[in-house]
Design an enzyme around this catalytic site. Structure first.
Site, mmCIF file in Angstrom:
data_model
loop_
_atom_site.group_PDB
_atom_site.id
_atom_site.type_symbol
_atom_site.label_atom_id
_atom_site.label_comp_id
_atom_site.label_asym_id
_atom_site.label_seq_id
_atom_site.Cartn_x
_atom_site.Cartn_y
_atom_site.Cartn_z
ATOM 1 N N TYR A 55 -3.040 5.536 -18.395
ATOM 2 C CA TYR A 55 -3.605 4.220 -18.722
ATOM 3 C C TYR A 55 -2.844 3.144 -17.958
ATOM 4 O O TYR A 55 -1.622 3.161 -17.927
ATOM 5 C CB TYR A 55 -3.497 3.930 -20.224
ATOM 6 C CG TYR A 55 -4.844 3.949 -20.884
ATOM 7 C CD1 TYR A 55 -5.789 2.968 -20.571
ATOM 8 C CD2 TYR A 55 -5.198 4.945 -21.790
ATOM 9 C CE1 TYR A 55 -7.056 2.996 -21.137
ATOM 10 C CE2 TYR A 55 -6.459 4.971 -22.358
ATOM 11 C CZ TYR A 55 -7.388 3.991 -22.024
ATOM 12 O OH TYR A 55 -8.625 4.017 -22.576
ATOM 13 N N GLU A 57 -4.002 -0.496 -17.978
ATOM 14 C CA GLU A 57 -4.702 -1.771 -18.207
ATOM 15 C C GLU A 57 -3.871 -2.923 -17.691
ATOM 16 O O GLU A 57 -2.666 -2.997 -17.936
ATOM 17 C CB GLU A 57 -4.974 -1.961 -19.698
ATOM 18 C CG GLU A 57 -6.189 -1.193 -20.169
ATOM 19 C CD GLU A 57 -6.480 -1.418 -21.648
ATOM 20 O OE1 GLU A 57 -5.696 -2.120 -22.312
ATOM 21 O OE2 GLU A 57 -7.485 -0.877 -22.126
ATOM 22 N N ASP A 202 -23.569 -8.646 -1.189
ATOM 23 C CA ASP A 202 -23.358 -7.295 -1.708
ATOM 24 C C ASP A 202 -23.599 -6.345 -0.533
ATOM 25 O O ASP A 202 -24.734 -6.101 -0.149
ATOM 26 C CB ASP A 202 -24.349 -7.045 -2.856
ATOM 27 C CG ASP A 202 -24.329 -5.602 -3.346
ATOM 28 O OD1 ASP A 202 -23.565 -4.780 -2.789
ATOM 29 O OD2 ASP A 202 -25.090 -5.300 -4.282
ATOM 30 N N THR A 229 -19.578 -0.960 -2.484
ATOM 31 C CA THR A 229 -19.192 0.315 -3.069
ATOM 32 C C THR A 229 -18.244 1.008 -2.100
ATOM 33 O O THR A 229 -18.161 0.656 -0.920
ATOM 34 C CB THR A 229 -20.406 1.240 -3.310
ATOM 35 O OG1 THR A 229 -21.020 1.498 -2.047
ATOM 36 C CG2 THR A 229 -21.409 0.621 -4.265
ATOM 37 N N LYS A 232 -20.415 4.947 -0.397
ATOM 38 C CA LYS A 232 -21.572 5.058 0.490
ATOM 39 C C LYS A 232 -21.056 5.173 1.931
ATOM 40 O O LYS A 232 -20.365 6.125 2.233
ATOM 41 C CB LYS A 232 -22.533 3.903 0.239
ATOM 42 C CG LYS A 232 -23.107 3.957 -1.200
ATOM 43 C CD LYS A 232 -24.074 2.841 -1.536
ATOM 44 C CE LYS A 232 -24.523 2.923 -2.988
ATOM 45 N NZ LYS A 232 -25.366 1.781 -3.399
ATOM 46 N N ARG A 238 -16.377 7.420 -5.804
ATOM 47 C CA ARG A 238 -17.359 6.528 -6.448
ATOM 48 C C ARG A 238 -16.634 5.363 -7.096
ATOM 49 O O ARG A 238 -15.935 5.534 -8.098
ATOM 50 C CB ARG A 238 -18.145 7.273 -7.527
ATOM 51 C CG ARG A 238 -18.811 8.540 -7.071
ATOM 52 C CD ARG A 238 -19.920 8.958 -8.017
ATOM 53 N NE ARG A 238 -21.100 8.195 -7.722
ATOM 54 C CZ ARG A 238 -21.933 8.487 -6.720
ATOM 55 N NH1 ARG A 238 -21.717 9.527 -5.928
ATOM 56 N NH2 ARG A 238 -22.991 7.739 -6.506
HETATM 57 C C1 LIG Z 1 -25.689 1.307 -4.632
HETATM 58 C C2 LIG Z 1 -25.755 -0.157 -4.811
HETATM 59 C C3 LIG Z 1 -25.179 -0.791 -5.927
HETATM 60 C C4 LIG Z 1 -24.730 -0.059 -7.177
HETATM 61 O O1 LIG Z 1 -23.808 0.933 -7.048
HETATM 62 P P1 LIG Z 1 -23.568 2.010 -8.212
HETATM 63 O O2 LIG Z 1 -22.248 2.588 -7.848
HETATM 64 O O3 LIG Z 1 -24.699 2.966 -8.148
HETATM 65 O O4 LIG Z 1 -23.526 1.291 -9.514
HETATM 66 C C5 LIG Z 1 -25.161 -2.182 -5.947
HETATM 67 N N1 LIG Z 1 -25.688 -2.900 -4.948
HETATM 68 C C6 LIG Z 1 -26.291 -2.323 -3.890
HETATM 69 C C7 LIG Z 1 -26.870 -3.186 -2.825
HETATM 70 C C8 LIG Z 1 -26.353 -0.944 -3.794
HETATM 71 O O5 LIG Z 1 -26.974 -0.387 -2.750
#
Ligand SMILES: *Cc1c(COP(=O)(O)O)cnc(C)c1O
Length: 425
Positions: A55, A57, A202, A229, A232, A238
């Site tokens: 933990y 936090e 994003d 993220t 990807k 993740r």
């Molecule tokens: C994949 C994605 C997310 C969310 O990611 P998760 O890990 O699946 O919650 C947010 N914004 C965009 C543009 C994405 O492609």
């Protein structure tokens, strides 16, 4: 690793068999889902460590539990690597996922009912950008903008400026999960400035391509907040990152913890640090360039066979095929035909799709995972050929089974990172 796997097989054969099955599935198929990738063996090793027991936090130097001498060091390294890689004034590495990173960012700078400008879902935006089915969509007033059908999908920035002046958003948001073109971050910045809003991008899908310098970094255009993220195109575990300017740092940190989350996943943060170090190496620049070259090769091969692509092509790692126009198949049937030959892709709504989301007009594909496995432009041409053959003959079982054999044999020439020898269940 192998010792641990044996232990699992002895103690929980059901789960061990399912993991083994997934390894074979990943090895024997071509992964074209553009949000997926194969992470590094080092990342897999880091995820399976005792860090998961801890933990932590709070933040380094300010934790709510003792025993943080190593976790503090890990999180400091991860934050510093994220800052350096993306040229950010501040980085938060604790978000558990992409959804959490965006929620934390909205909640850091908005009050309930505030207006946000965001890209329409069917034009490429993401569910977390205020879709009516999401909690964020209930909490804030998302006003949607669209792309232009006949201008290679370009956004009409003059119209967007007019919408901003009319709706007075507190946040101007850009970013996508199914838009195959680039964005003019400078134009978004000017629109945000005109109404005193923050600018947020994003870059969940393209984080790795931005880190590698293959695509433009919105922070270089003065954006206030950038989220990505890690799993990807960045090829890590993740997780999500929030990158921001110093002015937003305190609000972002407080919003992630204690605002939204409890204990951070230290095994994931360590694995994020490992992936960020990899992303700073010269080999990662080559990887990102190849991801883009492969997407171009796929587009060229598909267009040559008469396939209709949304926006007419791609400037990034993904493509959206209009499968109704190209093959008379809805996206779900196209996805199923490809699945039967071992190619994974996903059905996709096209801009203002008249069809329902579970039977949409399109299909989305992308190159980050196939590129990680070492596939290049020549392989993309072969893949396009198999795809078109399957989508033209979705009911020809004998043909699909022959194509599946070819795909399986092809895939076995490209080892799966982190899996020496896939164990059949
Ligand atoms: C994949 C994605 C997310 C969310 O990611 P998760 O890990 O699946 O919650 C947010 N914004 C965009 C543009 C994405 O492609």
């Amino acid at each position: 690793m192998d010792h641990h796997r044996q232990l699992l097989a002895d103690n929980d054969p059901e789960i061990a068999a399912a993991i083994g099955g997934e390894e074979v599935r990943q090895r024997d198929g071509i992964e074209l889902i553009p949000s997926e990738n194969y992470t590094y063996p080092e990342v897999l090793a880091t995820l399976g460590t005792v860090l998961t027991n801890k933990y932590a936090e709070g933040y380094p130097g300010r934790r709510y539990y003792g025993g943080q001498q190593f976790t503090d060091r890990i999180e400091d390294i991860a934050r510093e690597r994220a800052r350096a890689l993306f040229r950010a004034e501040h980085a938060n590495v604790q978000p558990l996922s992409g959804s959490a990173m965006n929620q934390a960012a909205y909640l850091a700078c908005l009050q309930p009912g505030d207006t946000v400008l965001a890209m329409d879902l069917s034009h490429g935006g993401h569910l977390t950008h205020g879709a009516p089915v999401s909690h964020m969509g209930r909490l804030f007033n998302f006003v949607r903008y669209k792309t232009r059908h006949n201008q290679q999908g370009a956004i009409d920035y003059d119209a967007l400026m007019a919408t901003a002046l009319e709706t007075r958003p507190k946040l101007v948001l850009c970013g996508f999960s199914s838009y195959p073109r680039g964005l003019d971050y400078g134009a978004f910045r000017r629109i945000a400035d005109a109404v005193g809003a923050l600018a947020m991008a994003d870059i969940a899908h393209i984080g790795g391509l931005v880190a590698a310098g293959a695509l433009r970094n919105p922070l270089d255009d003065g954006f206030d907040i950038v989220t990505t993220t890690v799993h990807k195109s960045l090829r890590g575990p993740r997780a999500g990152l929030v990158l921001c300017r110093s002015a937003q740092a305190k609000a972002i940190d407080a919003s992630v913890f204690p605002g939204l989350q409890g204990g951070p996943h230290m095994h994931t943060i360590a694995a994020t640090a490992v992936a960020l170090r990899k992303a700073a190496e010269p080999a990662f620049r080559d990887y990102a360039r190849q991801v883009l070259a492969n997407a171009q090769a796929l587009a060229t091969a598909l267009l040559a066979q008469g396939v209709s692509l949304i926006t007419g092509g791609t400037d990034n790692h993904l493509l959206v095929l209009h499968t109704i126009d190209s093959f008379g198949l809805d996206g779900r049937r196209a996805e199923e035909a490809l699945d039967r030959i071992g190619i994974a892709a996903n059905k996709q709504v096209v801009p203002d799709d008249p069809r329902p989301p579970l039977r949409p007009s399109g299909l989305r594909i992308g190159t980050p995972a196939a590129t990680t496995r070492g596939m290049g432009e020549a392989e993309m041409h072969r893949i396009a050929g198999w795809m078109v053959d399957a989508m033209r003959h979705p009911d020809d079982a004998a043909r699909l089974s022959r194509l599946a054999d070819e795909v399986r044999a092809f895939c076995r020439q490209f080892p799966l990172p982190g899996v020496t020898e896939a164990r059949a269940a």
